[in-house]
Scaffold this active site. Structure first.
Site, PDB file in Angstrom:
ATOM      1  N   PRO A 230       0.795  -1.239   0.000  1.00 40.42           N
ATOM      2  CA  PRO A 230       0.000   0.000   0.000  1.00 40.42           C
ATOM      3  C   PRO A 230       0.824   1.284   0.000  1.00 40.42           C
ATOM      4  O   PRO A 230       0.269   2.363   0.064  1.00 40.42           O
ATOM      5  CB  PRO A 230      -0.794  -0.118   1.302  1.00 40.42           C
ATOM      6  N   GLY A 231       2.168   1.168  -0.015  1.00 44.95           N
ATOM      7  CA  GLY A 231       2.974   2.369  -0.167  1.00 44.95           C
ATOM      8  C   GLY A 231       3.958   2.668   0.945  1.00 44.95           C
ATOM      9  O   GLY A 231       4.431   3.802   1.058  1.00 44.95           O
ATOM     10  N   ASP A 268       2.627  -5.444 -14.384  1.00 43.21           N
ATOM     11  CA  ASP A 268       3.471  -6.508 -13.852  1.00 43.21           C
ATOM     12  C   ASP A 268       4.873  -5.974 -13.563  1.00 43.21           C
ATOM     13  O   ASP A 268       5.568  -5.480 -14.460  1.00 43.21           O
ATOM     14  CB  ASP A 268       3.545  -7.645 -14.873  1.00 43.21           C
ATOM     15  N   ASP A 284      10.078  -4.612  -2.777  1.00 51.66           N
ATOM     16  CA  ASP A 284       9.740  -5.442  -1.617  1.00 51.66           C
ATOM     17  C   ASP A 284       8.705  -6.486  -2.034  1.00 51.66           C
ATOM     18  O   ASP A 284       7.795  -6.816  -1.273  1.00 51.66           O
ATOM     19  CB  ASP A 284       9.207  -4.561  -0.481  1.00 51.66           C
ATOM     20  N   LYS A 313      13.428 -12.578   0.120  1.00 51.71           N
ATOM     21  CA  LYS A 313      12.667 -13.377   1.086  1.00 51.71           C
ATOM     22  C   LYS A 313      13.304 -14.761   1.178  1.00 51.71           C
ATOM     23  O   LYS A 313      13.361 -15.488   0.175  1.00 51.71           O
ATOM     24  CB  LYS A 313      11.207 -13.491   0.660  1.00 51.71           C
TER      25      LYS A 313
END
Length: 362
Positions: A230-231, A268, A284, A313
């Site tokens: 969401p930013g 994308d 991220d 990750k």
């Protein structure tokens, strides 16, 4: 003429890490020690929030510093050369034995860092350290051992492994974190849309020098955030005045949109390319690290961006091996373009099952 003072001897290397990552920190520490041709072994600390490489032969701390670069360790939140160990500290007077041991080192120090493991047991020592710290600092000052006006001197680490055991360490500012235990005290910004914003804030502080921050995070520069919704990461950039293209099919928080510095594209992140090169690309995205690493390398090597901060990750097992695999994938792309580069990787305090990386051309 008086003989030059003899440097105190290091008896090991102490690394503090996130609890649960002791095997990864130990594996990395052993590999780095082999590269530096240091003989010794890992002391098994279990789930202690730290790991210790014990040297077979005590080594002058200045010589060890030339051979072993603590700053390159990924899983180390905080690291130092171990120069002393005190067991069975008396509960009613820990100051006297500590001062005796510290004085015997024959060193002066630029700073005092009081630390514990980042575990539940370690946190129980925090109240004691708040009371004890000023007493120890005052005693060091009175003895002329603490010289805050001399940053070239080593820092003194007093690490309480438990209530009765203290480890003494030395580091220089460039080797370890500026914060005790490697934990920055960052406040959650009021308008930031998610706590992930703290990851990028910490990455900027830890992976970039002050000069790099000043030169590359200027108002008006262009940036791209892959997997932006969401930013949280976008907020860190727009709050510094950068103009950001956010790439994500998800929505962006109103507080970020309201800055007027955002273009949001629902495309994308693996296939989209900017029309012109940008200063920054941050990422991220929740994806396999073996997919992210080549993508990041392509952005930098192909000239889409000048520099990048991104997360990898990690799997639950063989984390160190996965990082080395990703490092090799990045190196392969850079070598193919005959590109010299800088790659810094760190398991930050605000990271969980991931590491944060900074990549740029040299």
């Amino acid at each position: 003429m008086l003989p030059a003072p003899t440097p105190c001897l290091a008896i090991g290397i102490l690394v503090q890490c996130r609890p649960g990552f002791e095997p990864d920190a130990s594996l990395e520490l052993q590999a780095a020690a082999r590269t530096a041709r240091l003989e010794g072994s890992i002391a098994d600390g279990g789930s202690s929030g730290f790991t210790l490489f014990q040297l077979s032969t005590p080594t002058p701390h200045d010589e060890l510093r030339r051979r072993f670069d603590l700053s390159r360790l990924i899983f180390s939140r905080q690291g130092c050369q171990l120069v002393g160990s005190l067991d069975n500290l008396p509960e009613k007077d820990r100051l006297s034995p500590l001062m005796s041991a510290i004085t015997a080192l024959g060193e002066r120090f630029s700073a005092l860092l009081l630390e514990t493991p980042d575990t539940n047991d370690g946190k129980q020592q925090s109240g004691f350290l708040r009371r004890f710290g000023p007493l120890l600092e005052d005693a060091l000052n009175q003895a002329g051992l603490l010289r805050s006006d001399s940053p070239h001197l080593p820092r003194l680490h007093v690490f309480l492994a438990d209530s009765k055991r203290a480890l003494l360490g030395l580091s220089v500012a460039s080797e370890g974190s500026a914060w005790p235990m490697g934990i920055p005290r960052l406040r959650m910004p009021k308008d930031a849309p998610s706590r992930s914003t703290l990851k990028l804030a910490e990455a900027i502080m830890c992976l970039l020098t002050p000069d790099e921050q000043k030169a590359t995070l200027r108002p008006g520069l262009q940036a791209v955030d892959l997997g932006a919704s969401p930013g949280g990461w976008t907020w860190q950039l727009v709050s510094r005045g950068l103009r950001v293209t956010a790439i994500d099919n998800g929505p962006m928080a109103p507080s970020v949109v309201a800055t007027g510095l955002l273009e949001h594209l629902r495309v994308d992140g693996f296939t989209w390319k900017p029309r012109k090169p940008v200063e920054w690309m941050v990422c991220d995205m929740v994806e396999q690290p073996s997919r992210i690493a080549p993508l990041m390398a392509e952005w930098v090597a192909g000239g889409r961006c000048r520099r990048s901060i991104f997360n990898l990750k990690l799997p639950m097992k063989r984390r160190y091996d996965e990082i080395e695999r990703c490092r090799a994938l990045i190196d392969q792309r850079m070598r193919a373009g005959n590109i010299k580069y800088i790659l810094r990787i760190k398991h930050l305090y605000h990271d969980r099952e991931e590491v944060t990386c900074y990549l740029t051309r040299r």
